[in-house]
Write an enzyme that holds these catalytic residues in place. Sequence first.
Site, PDB file in Angstrom:
ATOM      1  CG  LEU A   9      -0.645  22.828 -11.772  1.00 33.26           C
ATOM      2  CD1 LEU A   9      -1.549  23.401 -12.864  1.00 33.26           C
ATOM      3  CD2 LEU A   9      -0.914  23.527 -10.442  1.00 33.26           C
ATOM      4  N   GLY A  12      -5.434  16.824 -11.345  1.00 40.10           N
ATOM      5  CA  GLY A  12      -6.298  16.430 -12.467  1.00 40.10           C
ATOM      6  C   GLY A  12      -6.595  14.947 -12.437  1.00 40.10           C
ATOM      7  NE  ARG A  16      -6.632  11.279 -23.626  1.00 44.42           N
ATOM      8  CZ  ARG A  16      -5.837  12.217 -24.144  1.00 44.42           C
ATOM      9  NH1 ARG A  16      -5.967  13.467 -23.743  1.00 44.42           N
ATOM     10  NH2 ARG A  16      -4.922  11.897 -25.018  1.00 44.42           N
ATOM     11  CD  GLN A  76      -7.921  21.814  -8.813  1.00 47.75           C
ATOM     12  OE1 GLN A  76      -7.274  20.847  -9.184  1.00 47.75           O
ATOM     13  NE2 GLN A  76      -8.388  22.721  -9.660  1.00 47.75           N
ATOM     14  NE  ARG A 317      12.488 -11.498  -3.367  1.00 46.25           N
ATOM     15  CZ  ARG A 317      11.985 -12.299  -2.439  1.00 46.25           C
ATOM     16  NH1 ARG A 317      12.329 -13.588  -2.403  1.00 46.25           N
ATOM     17  NH2 ARG A 317      11.146 -11.847  -1.545  1.00 46.25           N
ATOM     18  NE  ARG A 424      24.925 -37.844   3.564  1.00 44.36           N
ATOM     19  CZ  ARG A 424      26.023 -37.374   3.005  1.00 44.36           C
ATOM     20  NH1 ARG A 424      26.010 -36.198   2.427  1.00 44.36           N
ATOM     21  NH2 ARG A 424      27.140 -38.067   3.037  1.00 44.36           N
TER      22      ARG A 424
HETATM   23  C1  UD1 Z   1      -2.179  21.131 -20.551  1.00 45.35           C
HETATM   24  C2  UD1 Z   1      -2.214  22.594 -21.038  1.00 45.35           C
HETATM   25  C3  UD1 Z   1      -1.806  22.642 -22.512  1.00 45.35           C
HETATM   26  C4  UD1 Z   1      -0.441  22.010 -22.679  1.00 45.35           C
HETATM   27  C5  UD1 Z   1      -0.409  20.595 -22.119  1.00 45.35           C
HETATM   28  C6  UD1 Z   1       1.010  20.082 -22.072  1.00 45.35           C
HETATM   29  C7  UD1 Z   1      -3.903  23.903 -19.805  1.00 45.35           C
HETATM   30  C8  UD1 Z   1      -5.292  24.400 -19.808  1.00 45.35           C
HETATM   31  N1  UD1 Z   1      -3.543  23.150 -20.845  1.00 45.35           N
HETATM   32  O1  UD1 Z   1      -3.163  20.371 -21.258  1.00 45.35           O
HETATM   33  O2  UD1 Z   1      -1.752  24.003 -22.953  1.00 45.35           O
HETATM   34  O3  UD1 Z   1      -0.079  22.019 -24.075  1.00 45.35           O
HETATM   35  O4  UD1 Z   1      -0.890  20.584 -20.753  1.00 45.35           O
HETATM   36  O5  UD1 Z   1       1.040  18.761 -21.615  1.00 45.35           O
HETATM   37  O6  UD1 Z   1      -3.155  24.216 -18.890  1.00 45.35           O
HETATM   38  N2  UD1 Z   1      -4.616  19.681 -13.145  1.00 45.35           N
HETATM   39  C9  UD1 Z   1      -4.995  19.993 -11.849  1.00 45.35           C
HETATM   40  N3  UD1 Z   1      -6.251  20.454 -11.616  1.00 45.35           N
HETATM   41  C10 UD1 Z   1      -7.162  20.626 -12.607  1.00 45.35           C
HETATM   42  C11 UD1 Z   1      -6.789  20.307 -13.944  1.00 45.35           C
HETATM   43  C12 UD1 Z   1      -5.510  19.836 -14.183  1.00 45.35           C
HETATM   44  O7  UD1 Z   1      -4.184  19.858 -10.920  1.00 45.35           O
HETATM   45  O8  UD1 Z   1      -8.274  21.065 -12.312  1.00 45.35           O
HETATM   46  C13 UD1 Z   1      -3.247  19.154 -13.385  1.00 45.35           C
HETATM   47  C14 UD1 Z   1      -3.230  17.751 -13.983  1.00 45.35           C
HETATM   48  O9  UD1 Z   1      -3.118  16.785 -12.932  1.00 45.35           O
HETATM   49  C15 UD1 Z   1      -1.971  17.739 -14.852  1.00 45.35           C
HETATM   50  C16 UD1 Z   1      -1.803  19.210 -15.227  1.00 45.35           C
HETATM   51  O10 UD1 Z   1      -2.614  19.985 -14.343  1.00 45.35           O
HETATM   52  O11 UD1 Z   1      -0.831  17.313 -14.123  1.00 45.35           O
HETATM   53  C17 UD1 Z   1      -2.223  19.477 -16.666  1.00 45.35           C
HETATM   54  O12 UD1 Z   1      -3.566  19.043 -16.828  1.00 45.35           O
HETATM   55  P1  UD1 Z   1      -3.997  18.071 -18.027  1.00 45.35           P
HETATM   56  O13 UD1 Z   1      -5.430  17.741 -17.816  1.00 45.35           O
HETATM   57  O14 UD1 Z   1      -3.035  16.996 -18.224  1.00 45.35           O
HETATM   58  O15 UD1 Z   1      -3.943  19.138 -19.244  1.00 45.35           O
HETATM   59  P2  UD1 Z   1      -3.620  18.878 -20.786  1.00 45.35           P
HETATM   60  O16 UD1 Z   1      -4.892  18.631 -21.500  1.00 45.35           O
HETATM   61  O17 UD1 Z   1      -2.531  17.910 -20.910  1.00 45.35           O
END
Ligand code: UD1
Length: 449
Positions: A9, A12, A16, A76, A317, A424
């Site tokens: 996933l 998100g 932050r 998504q 490089r 030169r």
């Molecule tokens: C999440 C978990 C939490 C866990 C923590 C560990 C959930 C609800 N919570 O919280 O239990 O302890 O990770 O780091 O699963 N993402 C999507 N689509 C969305 C929302 C999120 O693809 O709609 C992806 C984000 O890009 C990320 C991952 O899912 O890579 C986790 O989402 P994030 O928002 O980081 O959740 P946390 O609050 O860290």
Amino acid sequence: MTDLLAIVLAAGEGTRMRSSLPKVLHPVGGLPIIGHVVRAAKAAGATTIALITGPDHDQIRKTVSGLAPDVRFFDQVERKGTAHAASMARELWQDAKGYVAVVYGDHPLLRGENFQLVTDRLDDGLDVAILGFEPEDPSGYGRLITDGERLYAIREHKDANEIERAIGLCNACILAFRVEVFRALIDKVHNRNSQGEYYITDLVEMANHANYRVGFAVAPTEDVLGVNDRVQLAHAEAVFQTRKRDEMMREGVTLLDPATTYFSYDTAIAKDVTVEPSVWFGPGVAVGEGAVIHAFCHFEGAIIGPNTQVGPFARLRPGAVLGEAAKVGNFVEVKNSKIGKGAKLSHLSYIGDADVGAAANIGAGAITSNYDGINKHRTVIGDGVFVGANSSLVAPVNIGDNAYVGSGSVITDDVEADALALGRARQVIKEGYAPKLRARAEAIKASKK
Ligand code: UD1
Ligand code: MG
């Protein structure tokens, strides 16, 4: 081995981070966070990897297909939570066999063996196995509500009560399911939590209600640190560097001051190499046996041959290839150039887009003028060539084997093998002229008083 579909996933928003770059593209050890996660899934033997990205995430797709061309991408469009994100790979999980592991894309320290901790539990007969960990500070993480070996629920920090918040065991980043169980539950997740999102973590409680066997495994904390902001990003980088330094030293590399040596995910160093303090290895660097890297060097995309001496203060490089026992000394920059066996560039040179022959000697301050303001051109320097100090080789130009270029020359035409080239002005001597010059200067000074 059982088939494993990994759904990673990464859609998100990661607000932050306060960045215009998507969170999972921030690098750790020179590789975007998402690259580490995909590599870990591959190392775990995932048969198929699905990556869930947002519709504005072309850059993520490009980066990942460069690293792993067989990854399948799913959009998504609306970010409605982790369960909603995982469901996007429907095309893959609806017919899959074996196991499915949902993995968060923001965990750059993840390794293949972390997947195995939960798939082993499925092998032992569980239907759902969650990777847990015990962070120093559990705030922000989902808490695992357990009874002995059994896992009842995962409660997100925001939805947890005081008693639940006191639990130290948290949800790390891999949720593994028998695929039939995943299929039976994923579309039934509700959005009744504080965020109005569909949480993948809710599948745990649902699985219990449906009488599936649900358990967990505990990962080493360092492997599963999540990155939600730049403080956590810096922490992940520090852990990555410590791991890599230890690995290097165990494999026979001497680091005089490990804490000031920075590696990339793909740095490859042979044994008996010594690295002095404050050296940066960017991506794509390999170093051959017995090389000595002196202090304060910066490398990217460079191959450093065996028994070479580099630095102090050298910059290599992309495309720099140093042959065996070559020497690149202080304040020398090399780019897209092959330096032959035993060649020496001891001080203050820029060598770009060049081939430098074996045992050639490039004097202090000699440079290749490779750029005409529009195009880059090559300089070819033969074996055994001597280029005098402060010369400028204006490319395109060839210097034949064993030729000699006089100091301070500007070389614009090819030089034959064994020739001496002088580019030169000829030196002029005016005997006894210095006192006259001095007297004239004194007179000017006196007239100003
Ligand atoms: C999440 C978990 C939490 C866990 C923590 C560990 C959930 C609800 N919570 O919280 O239990 O302890 O990770 O780091 O699963 N993402 C999507 N689509 C969305 C929302 C999120 O693809 O709609 C992806 C984000 O890009 C990320 C991952 O899912 O890579 C986790 O989402 P994030 O928002 O980081 O959740 P946390 O609050 O860290
Ligand atoms: Mg997170």
